[in-house]
Design a protein around this motif. Structure first.
Motif, mmCIF file in Angstrom:
data_model
loop_
_atom_site.group_PDB
_atom_site.id
_atom_site.type_symbol
_atom_site.label_atom_id
_atom_site.label_comp_id
_atom_site.label_asym_id
_atom_site.label_seq_id
_atom_site.Cartn_x
_atom_site.Cartn_y
_atom_site.Cartn_z
ATOM 1 N N GLU A 44 0.780 -1.162 -0.034
ATOM 2 C CA GLU A 44 0.018 0.029 -0.119
ATOM 3 C C GLU A 44 1.041 1.253 0.085
ATOM 4 O O GLU A 44 1.796 1.587 0.816
ATOM 5 C CB GLU A 44 -0.785 -0.069 1.179
ATOM 6 C CG GLU A 44 -2.049 -1.046 1.278
ATOM 7 C CD GLU A 44 -2.913 -1.123 2.338
ATOM 8 O OE1 GLU A 44 -2.810 -0.349 3.184
ATOM 9 O OE2 GLU A 44 -3.923 -1.911 2.244
ATOM 10 N N ILE A 45 0.663 1.864 -1.020
ATOM 11 C CA ILE A 45 1.564 3.218 -1.277
ATOM 12 C C ILE A 45 0.781 4.526 -1.230
ATOM 13 O O ILE A 45 -0.268 4.586 -1.813
ATOM 14 C CB ILE A 45 2.323 2.939 -2.469
ATOM 15 C CG1 ILE A 45 3.112 1.844 -2.812
ATOM 16 C CG2 ILE A 45 3.431 4.344 -2.987
ATOM 17 C CD1 ILE A 45 3.604 1.339 -4.168
ATOM 18 N N ARG A 46 1.351 5.650 -0.594
ATOM 19 C CA ARG A 46 0.761 6.845 -0.544
ATOM 20 C C ARG A 46 1.160 7.477 -1.463
ATOM 21 O O ARG A 46 2.389 7.975 -1.914
ATOM 22 C CB ARG A 46 1.372 7.576 0.943
ATOM 23 C CG ARG A 46 0.799 6.920 2.154
ATOM 24 C CD ARG A 46 1.029 7.669 3.360
ATOM 25 N NE ARG A 46 0.714 6.976 4.671
ATOM 26 C CZ ARG A 46 1.436 6.605 5.458
ATOM 27 N NH1 ARG A 46 2.684 6.533 5.147
ATOM 28 N NH2 ARG A 46 1.175 5.833 6.455
ATOM 29 N N TYR A 47 0.056 8.003 -2.181
ATOM 30 C CA TYR A 47 0.271 9.253 -3.441
ATOM 31 C C TYR A 47 0.068 10.516 -2.915
ATOM 32 O O TYR A 47 -1.143 10.804 -2.576
ATOM 33 C CB TYR A 47 -0.277 8.947 -4.640
ATOM 34 C CG TYR A 47 0.143 7.561 -5.460
ATOM 35 C CD1 TYR A 47 0.318 6.347 -4.753
ATOM 36 C CD2 TYR A 47 0.305 7.712 -6.655
ATOM 37 C CE1 TYR A 47 1.020 5.508 -5.506
ATOM 38 C CE2 TYR A 47 0.616 6.635 -7.426
ATOM 39 C CZ TYR A 47 0.961 5.409 -6.976
ATOM 40 O OH TYR A 47 1.777 4.396 -7.611
ATOM 41 N N PRO A 48 1.102 11.333 -2.899
ATOM 42 C CA PRO A 48 0.675 12.822 -2.155
ATOM 43 C C PRO A 48 -0.429 13.820 -3.326
ATOM 44 O O PRO A 48 -0.300 13.364 -4.373
ATOM 45 C CB PRO A 48 1.793 13.587 -2.486
ATOM 46 C CG PRO A 48 3.131 12.502 -2.334
ATOM 47 C CD PRO A 48 2.436 11.170 -3.120
ATOM 48 N N VAL A 49 -1.481 14.079 -2.612
ATOM 49 C CA VAL A 49 -2.261 15.159 -3.381
ATOM 50 C C VAL A 49 -1.893 16.390 -3.534
ATOM 51 O O VAL A 49 -1.463 17.150 -2.633
ATOM 52 C CB VAL A 49 -3.683 14.984 -2.574
ATOM 53 C CG1 VAL A 49 -4.873 15.745 -3.260
ATOM 54 C CG2 VAL A 49 -4.334 13.522 -2.200
ATOM 55 N N ILE A 50 -2.015 16.842 -4.972
ATOM 56 C CA ILE A 50 -1.454 18.279 -5.194
ATOM 57 C C ILE A 50 -2.548 19.136 -5.209
ATOM 58 O O ILE A 50 -3.670 18.853 -5.717
ATOM 59 C CB ILE A 50 -0.778 18.106 -6.507
ATOM 60 C CG1 ILE A 50 0.329 17.145 -6.723
ATOM 61 C CG2 ILE A 50 -0.467 19.567 -6.989
ATOM 62 C CD1 ILE A 50 0.781 16.920 -7.983
ATOM 63 N N GLY A 51 -2.374 20.308 -4.508
ATOM 64 C CA GLY A 51 -3.527 21.386 -4.418
ATOM 65 C C GLY A 51 -3.513 22.042 -5.686
ATOM 66 O O GLY A 51 -2.766 21.921 -6.649
ATOM 67 N N ASP A 52 -4.613 23.157 -5.534
ATOM 68 C CA ASP A 52 -4.722 23.797 -6.928
ATOM 69 C C ASP A 52 -3.437 24.830 -7.107
ATOM 70 O O ASP A 52 -3.275 25.222 -8.414
ATOM 71 C CB ASP A 52 -6.144 24.697 -6.794
ATOM 72 C CG ASP A 52 -7.364 23.932 -6.553
ATOM 73 O OD1 ASP A 52 -7.358 22.630 -7.041
ATOM 74 O OD2 ASP A 52 -8.225 24.415 -6.146
ATOM 75 N N ASP A 53 -2.896 24.940 -5.911
ATOM 76 C CA ASP A 53 -1.533 26.029 -6.134
ATOM 77 C C ASP A 53 -0.431 25.126 -6.699
ATOM 78 O O ASP A 53 0.637 25.573 -6.878
ATOM 79 C CB ASP A 53 -1.221 26.700 -4.777
ATOM 80 C CG ASP A 53 -1.005 25.485 -3.707
ATOM 81 O OD1 ASP A 53 -1.203 24.347 -4.000
ATOM 82 O OD2 ASP A 53 -0.786 26.220 -2.576
#
Length: 924
Positions: A208-217
């Protein structure tokens, strides 16, 4: 006229001789029929041998398949059919290339260093030296194929057919080239079909791997979307993460971007109903270049494909810092790096079905690759109709459903292989316009722009493409003209395919598709259009079972339970091994090969050998006093007139009944029933009973009744000769040797295999002779049993008492000599009641007692009778229960119900007798 057979039966002394004789004399060659022969009404029976790999040696599965085919071929030939069994070998692209590569590697070079042309020359050289090993073994084991028609799938005439088929399908828009996910073998460095992938369960993991979420910025939000994967190394090629649109956990992330760990590439979150919210975390990484489901998902969402591995399953330049690492080494490093960066959420144990290359056992890599495909559906439609409409019959029938289920869900067929050995694809790529020219003859210019800078495709065709064409190509397709079509008219469609389930989809389905598609180009003999019923490659498919070891486990080198047929043959003889396989060959049931049974059938062969020696001895003794047998009259079924002695009429009736059973069994592919019927007749009826009884009639003294002796000897010889013909398809070597000796080297044909198979031709069996001999046999068996029970010395002859109905008494009276000889009886006394104090046996037809001084043990006799009475009472009760059940009598076949009634009535009759016997015993 002495008939010589060595005292001891030694298969090694005769088998090589006859195997060489059959091939040298071309006894099984089937020439192309002339116009007159084609119209003579003779039936044709044709089998195409499933071509073993040119690299192979005979294994037990081959021998089983060849035994069944050879029995059928010999049987049909002896029935008078025009018979053709076509042998050949397959070039076996992957297997052969692997083998030759191993050789040159041992010599310190590689095929790349040799170059394609020299490597292909080396493979042909290898084939010339070693490629005929398995066919040589077939010759030694007596396969009655037409060696004049031997083929190799890379022969020039077959190669022409392969090229024509490819070009024609391409012209019809049914062959195309495209990038799709294929099963890639990193060791063989080629695409392989789904059928060439073997799946094994392995204990693996779900990472199980965490993929970072990218914000609108454009910056990481601190939130992660966790995905689960069994192949973390493929994440280097991720282009998206997919979630189910209705999954509430991720609705806020729809349309957002993620940062691909270790790589840094921004990838979108997409929604697709294909995703299972229940699997793993409910979020799936999308790697279109390395997974067939991801590829389809990528197509739906117009996603790019990034291939991160090279041909050898090492990470390529797309993998950044991991480039050059083997996929499994990369996996470990990626997992370690993710853990160091706190992006590994967890590791769970997970059982995975891992695909391996069937040839080299390497783990297969799903990989995006540019390949050639056959658009399968139009071909499949005809192949489905051929079975549904009954033009092709499967035995066992269940395989028709298996075939149809697969055909109705079939995918396009990837036919290109990244090999050097095989039929090279006739496609040339233009350096100028980058288009492809497909041609029957090597082109000098591009068909699209006219440029002369053409490069032929380096790929070869899937081996099954060429072998799938065999039923049409071996008979001359595509070059069939009015002048050269005699073979095609006589032998296509072939009659039968005998093969194993393991190539039902590999080969059977391919032949049906290609045969039905291309043979329609060949009009019927009268010029009319060829219907589907005449386009099929064969009319029947018999799927044989697997040969397993004695414990019913699959044979494998790893388990060490492989039985080498050649070694078994050396020990016991080909005939014994063949008979073992035949006797256990029941449709749909795997064979548990047991050497003990082979030992038993070796003894069976020895029994026949000794019977022949006995017969020859008597023929030679008869000749000394001027009695001879008319050998020219032995080609048909033996006959015995109504005035012939019972044993003569009986053995002819037994032979007739056995021949009927064997013919019917072979028509239904019940090799086991056929073999067992022959065994019971030859060992039991002929050797154990008839040979002993007939000695009474074989009198060679000065005062002998020569007419009687000649009649008995003629029946003996004629029945034995017919029995050899009956056995011949099963034990060809033994029967050939004895048959030639029987005719003293001057037989009516070159081989017993070219004579007529015994057939009753609806002639009635002498049921009266069978009933009468059955009565005598039952009486003899009971007397023998009694003698043993009361301890009568083996050589002693004793009188017996028999209580029997008047109508049966005459049968015994007329054949007293048989009873006296076979049961060592000095006198048969017919009585109304067995004398008190005598040990006796009772049957539904008679009571019998042996008169012997030894007194019976009354207590033991009473105990024995009590047990027999209890047993009969149980039989009667069981029969009554079934017969009084309306549900049973309404559904059961009439012969079953009648059989139960007879069983009950016979048991009741015997029970009444035993109760009377019990009452008549003296007090203890």
């Amino acid at each position: 006229m002495p008939h010589d057979l060595p005292k001891a039966y030694d298969p090694t002394a005769i088998e090589d001789h006859w195997a060489e004789y059959w091939v040298r004399e071309k006894l099984f060659a089937q020439p192309t029929p002339s116009e007159q022969e084609s119209n003579d009404g003779q039936s044709s029976f044709t089998i195409l041998l499933p071509p073993p790999n040119v690299t192979g040696n005979l294994h037990m599965g081959h021998m089983f398949e060849h035994t069944e085919s050879d029995i059928l071929i010999r049987w049909h030939r002896m029935r008078g059919d025009r018979v053709l069994w076509i042998p050949g070998t397959d070039h076996a692209g992957i297997a052969t290339q692997m083998l030759v590569e191993r050789q040159i590697t041992a010599e310190g070079t590689t095929r790349q260093q040799m170059g394609r042309e020299k490597f292909i020359e080396r493979v042909w050289e290898w084939r010339r030296h070693y490629g005929g090993a398995i066919l040589g073994q077939m010759k030694r084991l007596g396969a009655s194929v037409d060696w004049n028609r031997e083929y190799f799938t890379m022969d020039e005439r077959l190669s022409v057919a392969v090229r024509e088929a490819f070009v024609r399908l391409h012209e019809q828009g049914l062959i195309y080239r495209g990038a799709y996910i294929v099963n890639w073998c990193p060791r063989c460095q080629t695409a392989i079909s789904d059928l060439e992938v073997v799946y094994d369960e392995h204990k693996g993991h779900l990472w199980e791997i965490r993929y970072p979420v990218i914000g609108d910025d454009g910056k990481d939000t601190g939130e992660f979307l966790t995905v689960a994967t069994t192949r973390p190394e493929t994440m280097l090629g991720d282009v998206a993460v997919a979630v189910h649109p209705a999954d509430e956990r991720y609705k806020h992330l729809h349309g957002k971007k993620l940062r691909l760990p270790l790589v840094g590439r921004e990838i979108p979150v997409i929604t697709d109903e294909w995703v299972s919210p229940e699997f793993g975390t409910g979020a799936v990484k999308v790697t279109p270049a390395h997974d067939p489901n991801d590829f389809a998902l990528g197509q739906r969402h117009d996603l790019p494909s990034i291939n991160v591995m090279d041909d050898t399953a090492h990470i390529n330049a797309e993998g950044g810092v991991y480039a050059g690492l083997d996929r499994f080494v990369a996996r470990k490093k990626i997992v370690a790096d993710l853990e160091e960066m706190s992006l590994l959420a967890g590791i769970k144990d997970h059982v995975n079905n891992v695909g391996h290359c069937d040839r080299c056992k390497t783990v297969v890599e799903p990989r995006l690759s540019l390949q050639w495909f056959v658009k399968i559906q139009p071909l499949a439609d005809k192949a489905i109709a051929a079975v549904k409409e009954g033009h092709i019959k499967f035995t066992p029938e269940m395989y028709a459903k298996t075939y149809l289920n697969w055909m109705e869900n079939i995918h396009d067929w990837c036919i290109s292989r990244q090999l050097w050995w095989g039929h090279r694809i006739p496609a040339w790529h233009c350096a100028a316009c980058h288009k492809t020219t497909v041609a029957r003859e090597d082109p000098t210019k591009c068909a699209h722009c006219g440029a002369d800078k053409l490069t032929q495709s380096t790929d070869v065709l899937d081996t099954w493409f060429s072998s799938g064409l065999l039923p049409v190509s071996v008979f001359g397709w595509p070059n069939i003209t009015a002048e050269n079509r005699a073979d095609f008219d006589a032998f296509y469609p072939t009659s039968l395919l005998v093969t194993g389930f393991d190539i039902l989809f590999f080969w059977v389905a391919r032949m049906i598709m290609l045969g039905c598609w291309f043979s329609t180009d060949v009009p019927m003999k009268d010029g009319s259009e060829r219907p589907l019923s005449e386009s099929v490659p064969y009319r029947e498919v018999y799927i044989h079972a697997l040969v397993r070891d004695a414990n019913r486990e699959k044979m494998s080198k790893t388990k060490g339970n492989v039985v080498d047929p050649i070694e078994i043959v050396k020990q016991y003889g080909t005939d014994a091994v063949r008979f073992t396989l035949a006797s256990m060959a029941s449709p749909g049931t795997d064979i548990a090969f047991n050497i003990a049974r082979t030992e038993g059938y070796r003894a069976f062969a020895n029994k026949i050998w000794n019977a022949a020696r006995f017969l020859f001895m008597n023929v030679d003794r008869a000749a000394e006093i001027g009695i001879s047998v008319d050998m020219a009259a032995l080609s048909g079924m033996p006959a015995a007139g109504s005035d012939a002695p019972l044993e003569s009429r009986w053995i002819v009736a037994e032979l007739t009944a056995t021949a009927t059973t064997v013919n019917q069994a072979l028509e239904n592919y019940r090799f086991d029933d056929a073999a067992n019927a022959i065994y019971q007749f030859f060992w039991g009826s002929f050797c154990d009973w008839y040979l002993e009884i007939v000695k009474l009639s074989l009198d060679f003294s000065e005062n002998a009744d020569k007419a009687r002796t000649k009649a008995s000897l003629t029946t003996l010889v004629s029945v034995f000769e017919a029995s050899l013909r009956l056995l011949s398809p099963f034990m060809p070597f033994l029967t050939e040797e004895i048959w030639h000796a029987l005719y003293d080297g001057n037989p009516p044909s070159k081989s017993i295999a070219l004579t007529r198979f015994p057939h009753a031709y609806n002639e009635p069996v002498d049921a009266k002779a069978l009933r009468e001999m059955s009565l005598l046999q039952e009486l003899i068996v009971e007397v023998r049993g009694l003698r043993k029970e009361i301890g009568v010395e083996e050589k002693a002859v004793v009188p017996v008492e028999v209580r029997i109905d008047a109508d049966l008494k005459q049968v015994i009276s007329e054949n007293l000599a048989i009873v006296e000889r076979m049961a060592r009886v000095s006198e048969v006394r017919f009585v109304d009641q067995i004398s008190a104090g005598l040990a006796k046996h009772s049957t539904s037809q008679f009571d019998v007692a042996v008169i012997y001084e030894r007194k019976i043990d009354v207590a033991a006799e009473r105990d024995k009778l009590d047990k027999e009475i209890a047993k009969l009472e149980k039989i009667i009760a069981n029969s009554e229960r079934q017969l009084n059940n309306p549900g049973f009598t309404a559904k059961a076949p009439a012969h079953i119900v009648e059989g139960l009634k007879k069983q009950r009535d016979d048991a009741q009759q015997l029970l009444d007798k035993l109760r009377r016997d019990l009452d008549s015993l003296p007090p203890e």
